[in-house]
Design a protein around this motif. Structure first.
Motif, PDB file in Angstrom:
ATOM      1  N   SER A  22       0.818  -1.214   0.000  1.00 31.47           N
ATOM      2  CA  SER A  22       0.000   0.000   0.000  1.00 31.47           C
ATOM      3  C   SER A  22       0.851   1.262   0.000  1.00 31.47           C
ATOM      4  CB  SER A  22      -0.918   0.022   1.221  1.00 31.47           C
ATOM      5  OG  SER A  22      -1.814  -1.065   1.195  1.00 31.47           O
ATOM      6  N   LEU A  23       0.410   2.251  -0.775  1.00 31.92           N
ATOM      7  CA  LEU A  23       1.058   3.550  -0.791  1.00 31.92           C
ATOM      8  C   LEU A  23       0.832   4.231   0.553  1.00 31.92           C
ATOM      9  CD1 LEU A  23       2.542   5.568  -2.734  1.00 31.92           C
ATOM     10  CD2 LEU A  23       0.284   6.547  -3.203  1.00 31.92           C
ATOM     11  N   GLN A  24       1.913   4.673   1.191  1.00 33.71           N
ATOM     12  CA  GLN A  24       1.802   5.296   2.502  1.00 33.71           C
ATOM     13  C   GLN A  24       1.413   6.769   2.408  1.00 33.71           C
ATOM     14  OE1 GLN A  24       2.499   3.582   5.633  1.00 33.71           O
ATOM     15  NE2 GLN A  24       2.200   1.887   4.207  1.00 33.71           N
ATOM     16  N   ALA A  25       2.008   7.473   1.448  1.00 33.26           N
ATOM     17  CA  ALA A  25       1.723   8.890   1.241  1.00 33.26           C
ATOM     18  C   ALA A  25       2.106   9.235  -0.190  1.00 33.26           C
ATOM     19  CB  ALA A  25       2.497   9.757   2.232  1.00 33.26           C
ATOM     20  N   PRO A  26       1.381  10.154  -0.844  1.00 35.06           N
ATOM     21  CA  PRO A  26       1.638  10.439  -2.264  1.00 35.06           C
ATOM     22  C   PRO A  26       2.845  11.342  -2.504  1.00 35.06           C
ATOM     23  CG  PRO A  26      -0.154  11.809  -1.467  1.00 35.06           C
ATOM     24  CD  PRO A  26       0.190  10.873  -0.339  1.00 35.06           C
ATOM     25  N   ASP A  27       3.454  11.851  -1.431  1.00 31.34           N
ATOM     26  CA  ASP A  27       4.539  12.816  -1.621  1.00 31.34           C
ATOM     27  C   ASP A  27       5.826  12.429  -0.889  1.00 31.34           C
ATOM     28  OD1 ASP A  27       3.559  13.167   0.918  1.00 31.34           O
ATOM     29  OD2 ASP A  27       3.497  15.368   0.826  1.00 31.34           O
ATOM     30  N   TRP A  28       5.974  11.164  -0.569  1.00 30.61           N
ATOM     31  CA  TRP A  28       7.191  10.727   0.100  1.00 30.61           C
ATOM     32  C   TRP A  28       8.410  10.976  -0.775  1.00 30.61           C
ATOM     33  CZ3 TRP A  28       6.987   5.345   2.933  1.00 30.61           C
ATOM     34  CH2 TRP A  28       6.362   5.518   4.189  1.00 30.61           C
ATOM     35  N   GLY A  29       9.511  11.356  -0.135  1.00 32.59           N
ATOM     36  CA  GLY A  29      10.790  11.457  -0.804  1.00 32.59           C
ATOM     37  C   GLY A  29      11.683  10.302  -0.376  1.00 32.59           C
ATOM     38  N   VAL A  30      12.933  10.345  -0.803  1.00 36.14           N
ATOM     39  CA  VAL A  30      13.877   9.277  -0.463  1.00 36.14           C
ATOM     40  C   VAL A  30      14.045   9.117   1.048  1.00 36.14           C
ATOM     41  CG1 VAL A  30      16.265   8.481  -0.728  1.00 36.14           C
ATOM     42  CG2 VAL A  30      15.076   9.517  -2.665  1.00 36.14           C
ATOM     43  N   PRO A  31      14.150  10.206   1.834  1.00 37.90           N
ATOM     44  CA  PRO A  31      14.316  10.035   3.287  1.00 37.90           C
ATOM     45  C   PRO A  31      13.157   9.282   3.942  1.00 37.90           C
ATOM     46  CG  PRO A  31      14.946  12.258   2.660  1.00 37.90           C
ATOM     47  CD  PRO A  31      14.315  11.634   1.445  1.00 37.90           C
ATOM     48  N   GLU A  32      11.948   9.541   3.484  1.00 38.26           N
ATOM     49  CA  GLU A  32      10.797   8.847   4.065  1.00 38.26           C
ATOM     50  C   GLU A  32      10.819   7.351   3.724  1.00 38.26           C
ATOM     51  OE1 GLU A  32       9.809  13.130   3.872  1.00 38.26           O
ATOM     52  OE2 GLU A  32      10.604  11.725   2.398  1.00 38.26           O
ATOM     53  N   TYR A  33      11.201   7.033   2.501  1.00 39.75           N
ATOM     54  CA  TYR A  33      11.304   5.623   2.136  1.00 39.75           C
ATOM     55  C   TYR A  33      12.404   4.931   2.933  1.00 39.75           C
ATOM     56  CZ  TYR A  33       8.002   5.563  -1.772  1.00 39.75           C
ATOM     57  OH  TYR A  33       6.858   5.577  -2.538  1.00 39.75           O
ATOM     58  N   ALA A  34      13.496   5.638   3.207  1.00 42.33           N
ATOM     59  CA  ALA A  34      14.587   5.052   3.996  1.00 42.33           C
ATOM     60  C   ALA A  34      14.133   4.763   5.427  1.00 42.33           C
ATOM     61  CB  ALA A  34      15.791   5.984   3.992  1.00 42.33           C
ATOM     62  N   ARG A  35      13.367   5.683   5.998  1.00 43.66           N
ATOM     63  CA  ARG A  35      12.863   5.461   7.356  1.00 43.66           C
ATOM     64  C   ARG A  35      11.870   4.299   7.371  1.00 43.66           C
ATOM     65  NH1 ARG A  35      13.432  11.160   7.667  1.00 43.66           N
ATOM     66  NH2 ARG A  35      11.311  11.556   6.974  1.00 43.66           N
ATOM     67  N   TRP A  36      11.046   4.215   6.337  1.00 44.74           N
ATOM     68  CA  TRP A  36      10.120   3.083   6.237  1.00 44.74           C
ATOM     69  C   TRP A  36      10.901   1.766   6.199  1.00 44.74           C
ATOM     70  CZ3 TRP A  36       9.807  -0.746   2.575  1.00 44.74           C
ATOM     71  CH2 TRP A  36       8.695  -1.588   2.639  1.00 44.74           C
TER      72      TRP A  36
END
Length: 222
Positions: free
Chosen positions: A42-56
């Motif tokens: 599932s898409l977590q948020a439509p505006d995630w950047g690389v830092p958010e994906y790294a934290r995920w």
């Protein structure tokens, strides 16, 4: 048994890496994940950047458990960011066509075409031309993560490369248009303990174009 993590690229999924994973499983414990928005995750948020994906990613797996990470394209962006954010380094790192250095020139004449189109064409035709030049744009819009896509492609991580202490193998397709070989050479210069392997007559998706050659190159390095 030592553990390996495989990370897929933008618009793909872990399914495309199952053949490589199965080959490596004779010697390693191999994990794969689907990033949010891909492969049924599932898409977590439509505006995630690389830092958010790294934290995920850091919340999904225990990064410190992995002896090696194999990361393709966008996956290479995410693991580079995770290494930077969490001051953690796998013993071995393999980056495959990872566009961690932001470049504006996508090839001869690209910027000229874009510039002219913006000046003389209506928006509808601009969108059509952009989709033909880069099919990831309409795909991202259809998937609902176009804002994320725009953030990611503009994100420059060149300042993060010099601090990578992992023994690093850079694998690049000679004909890669998504992540030109010029990026690979910059990575080789900036990552202290790195080696570059350019695969002739190959594009961005080496795992699909030349899977056996990719496996052999990785197995030798590991």
């Amino acid at each position: 048994m030592q553990k390996i993590l495989i990370l897929h690229g933008w618009g793909q999924s872990k399914e495309l890496w199952k053949d490589l994973a199965s080959k490596l499983e004779s010697s390693f414990e191999v994990d794969t994940v689907n990033f949010p928005g891909f492969g049924g995750e599932s898409l977590q948020a439509p505006d995630w950047g690389v830092p958010e994906y790294a934290r995920w990613l850091s919340n999904q797996v225990e990064l410190k458990e992995y002896y090696a990470v194999i990361a393709h394209s966008f996956g290479g962006r995410v693991i580079t960011e995770a290494i930077h954010q969490f001051n953690w380094y796998p013993e071995k790192l393999i980056l495959i066509g990872a566009p961690v250095v932001h470049v504006t020139d996508k090839g001869s004449g690209y910027q000229s075409v874009v510039s002219i189109a913006k000046k003389i064409l209506p928006t509808s035709l601009q969108v059509t031309i952009a989709a033909k030049i880069n099919p990831e744009i309409p795909d991202a819009k259809a998937a609902g993560n176009y804002e994320s896509y725009k953030r990611i492609i503009a994100y420059d991580q060149s300042h993060q490369l010099e601090s990578i202490s992992s023994q690093t193998l850079l694998i690049w397709g000679e004909l890669d248009k998504e992540a030109p070989v010029s990026i690979a050479h910059i990575c080789e210069e900036k990552i202290p303990n790195s080696t570059l392997k350019v695969i002739p007559n190959t594009g961005h998706n080496i795992h699909l174009e030349k899977p056996l050659l990719l496996y052999g190159t990785i197995q030798t390095f590991l």
